[in-house]
Scaffold this active site. Structure first.
Site, PDB file in Angstrom:
ATOM      1  CB  THR A 188      -0.920   0.018   1.225  1.00  0.00           C
ATOM      2  OG1 THR A 188      -0.097   0.082   2.412  1.00  0.00           O
ATOM      3  CG2 THR A 188      -1.775  -1.238   1.280  1.00  0.00           C
ATOM      4  CD  GLU A 333      -5.338  -2.973   1.413  1.00  0.00           C
ATOM      5  OE1 GLU A 333      -4.855  -2.374   2.392  1.00  0.00           O
ATOM      6  OE2 GLU A 333      -5.694  -2.385   0.364  1.00  0.00           O
ATOM      7  CE  LYS A 453     -17.160  10.206  11.544  1.00  0.00           C
ATOM      8  NZ  LYS A 453     -16.641   9.215  12.509  1.00  0.00           N
ATOM      9  CD1 TRP A 458     -20.516  10.949   9.528  1.00  0.00           C
ATOM     10  CD2 TRP A 458     -20.764   9.165   8.207  1.00  0.00           C
ATOM     11  NE1 TRP A 458     -20.117   9.850  10.244  1.00  0.00           N
ATOM     12  CE2 TRP A 458     -20.262   8.733   9.454  1.00  0.00           C
ATOM     13  CE3 TRP A 458     -21.002   8.222   7.221  1.00  0.00           C
ATOM     14  CZ2 TRP A 458     -19.986   7.400   9.731  1.00  0.00           C
ATOM     15  CZ3 TRP A 458     -20.723   6.888   7.492  1.00  0.00           C
ATOM     16  CH2 TRP A 458     -20.226   6.491   8.737  1.00  0.00           C
TER      17      TRP A 458
END
Length: 579
Positions: A188, A333, A453, A458
């Site tokens: 990553t 992944e 937030k 959100w």
């Protein structure tokens, strides 16, 4: 209970070498074209590619590389890099692609963590090799991807790739491997903490290649010519080298020159029908084409991923140049493909704007991937296009655990030394926040660490960024959360103007009106000359948040007394009544 009735089919393992063997045997005359580091155009065929991949396998075996050991690459998209994809994995070693755009300290950490035995590198990275060699004591040798005439002059002792291959005859039979053996290793980007390694198997790589070539994915065939702009050091170029071998596709490789002019000229010269890359690259290509007044003559479609494709870019490709955009989402992944924005028959019959609303999302899963969104309590949320949740995935090319996460060596079935699994009830938590609509289309609203937030609800930074870059005067924009004493967080737009544009703060803020709920409207705009990006081209919001950590929003100044007129419209309303 009687024993299960077993089928009577051949047990042929799915191995990466079977992909190149198929391409050489059944599409042997199809070309692989590369713009070389040396400056010229190189051409050969899939048949010749397999022969040289076998020579590489022989050379590495002669150097003492054993199956399971890692051989790394620091290279651009070119034919020698393709040979490494198949030559390293073909005899059972692991091909470890490294992103050369990372900081040298990160690269050294990755090389040491992977315990790479040899590193193959393009000569443009020769100075980097001199930096790395002293920090990577376990690397047995550094191999320059060139001939003797182009050998770099370094303090570090290097071998020449072509010299190693010339010593071998290519008369090599790919060994039969267990399809569950490791084939490729990708790390990553490491935006938080050290990078993590995803160790793929031969089986997962072949299944991923099948999926990538599907009509509802990249739709690759032997009639196509594809130019992957996405680097081969970025999640195996999204599986394109493997998928093109499977399909017998002509492969066009751009090398190090990824500017708009170079890409356009190569696409036209090689009659490219498909491409793939991140939005930042396409921004440069579209800018060049607009300024030069040129059009594509053969390009039919392009896959855009790595970060969200702005709707304005999708419309520019389709409306101005007649190129289909396939919006994609995935991650290291996941090898990396997860979803692609392809419509089914019924969806394709909908009005234009309804179709585009779907295509602007990240799309639906392809066979091999399943997904769900879950709330804070871990329960699955409905696919209504409204509920936000943490995105979880699973499938045969999704990791089970990270490579050597505990710092110990891999050891077969010893799970204690392989590190703890990150899975939750058999699902991999992606770190993305998303909605899924009734059509099954995924919409990534944020990374969990980037979501804003405000007042307990959100706000999607990605949605606000897409609106900002739709303004004709904005080249690029990022949306980050700024601290607010009343609402906890409120959105700030950090934008880069197009050359010569005179857009103002108030003009850009007004551009959002009517496009989102009032309480989503950004509180402020600030302009910068450029935005920071990760080594894979993504906006580096962590750096932006650090840069603007002490930024005071205008709406925050009123907290001590009188509320401002432009404060969020969800003030003092129950959640159910908020816009």
């Amino acid at each position: 209970m009687s024993a299960p009735l077993l089928g009577q089919m051949m047990d042929v393992p799915l191995t990466v070498s079977s992909l190149i063997a198929h391409a050489a045997r059944h599409h042997g005359s199809t070309e692989i074209v590369s713009r070389r580091i040396e400056g010229d155009i190189h051409r050969y065929t899939w048949r010749e590619c397999e022969t040289r991949a076998k020579q590489l396998a022989q050379a590495l075996r002669a150097l003492g590389v054993e199956p399971g050991e890692r051989v790394a690459t620091l290279a651009w998209n070119g034919y020698r890099h393709v040979e490494a994809y198949f030559g390293v994995t073909g005899f059972g070693a692991v091909c470890h692609t490294i992103n050369p755009r990372l900081f040298p300290e990160q690269i050294a950490w990755i090389v040491n963590h992977a315990d790479d035995r040899y590193v193959l590198f393009d000569t443009t990275f020769a100075p980097l090799v001199d930096l790395l060699a002293t920090q990577c004591p376990n690397v047995r040798g550094w191999i320059a991807l060139c001939d003797e005439a182009h050998r770099p002059d370094l303090r570090t002792e290097v071998r020449c790739y072509e010299t190693l291959l010339d010593a071998q005859d290519g008369q090599y039979a790919w060994p039969e491997l267990d399809e569950k053996q490791a084939s490729n290793l990708c790390y990553t980007s490491g935006t938080t903490g050290n990078p993590k390694g995803a160790l793929y198997t031969h089986r997962s790589s072949v299944l991923h290649a099948y999926a990538a070539a599907l009509p509802d994915a990249m739709s690759l065939s032997a009639r196509d010519a594809i130019l992957p702009v996405v680097p081969m050091f970025h999640v195996n170029a999204w599986g394109i080298p493997h998928a093109t071998a499977l399909a017998g596709t002509k492969l066009v490789l751009p090398g190090k020159d990824l500017d708009g002019k170079s890409l356009y000229e190569l696409m036209e010269a090689e009659r490219v029908t498909a491409s793939a890359g991140v939005p930042t690259v396409w921004l440069g290509l579209l800018t060049y084409m607009r300024d030069a007044g040129v059009r594509f003559s053969t390009l039919e479609r392009t896959v855009i991923g790595g970060s969200a494709c702005p709707p304005a870019m999708l419309r520019a490709f389709e409306d101005d140049y007649g190129v289909q955009v396939i919006h994609a989402w995935g991650m290291t992944e996941m090898s990396p493909l997860g979803t692609l924005s392809k419509l089914n028959w019924e969806q394709s019959q909908r009005p234009l704007e309804a179709r585009r609303a779907l295509l602007e999302k990240q799309g639906r899963v392809i066979y091999g991937v399943d997904m769900k969104i879950v709330g804070d309590d871990g329960r699955e949320l409905p696919w209504d296009g409204v509920a936000f949740g943490d995105l979880h995935v699973r499938g045969p090319w999704v990791i089970d655990r990270y490579f050597r996460q505990d710092g110990g060596h891999e050891s077969g079935q010893d799970s204690a030394q392989r590190g703890a699994s990150p899975l939750v009830d058999g699902w991999f938590p992606t770190g993305d926040v998303a909605t899924i609509d009734p059509d099954g289309f995924l919409h990534i609203t944020d990374r969990s660490k980037d979501v804003i937030k405000s007042g307990g609800e959100w706000i999607s930074s990605i949605d606000l960024e897409n609106i900002a870059v739709a303004h004709p005067g904005i080249a690029e924009a990022a949306c980050i959360a700024c601290a607010h004493p009343r609402w906890t967080e409120r959105p700030l737009i950090v934008a880069v103007k197009k050359p010569g544009a005179a857009v103002t703060r108030d003009e850009l803020l007004a551009f959002f009106t009517g496009k989102v709920a009032k309480w989503w409207l950004p509180d402020d705009v600030t302009f910068v000359d450029e935005l920071p990006h990760t080594a894979t081209g993504k906006l580096q919001k962590l750096k932006l948040r650090e840069q603007f950590r002490d930024y005071v929003l205008p709406s925050a100044l009123a907290v001590a007394g009188c509320p401002l007129d432009d404060e969020p419209a969800h003030a003092d309303k129950p959640l159910a009544q908020r816009e």
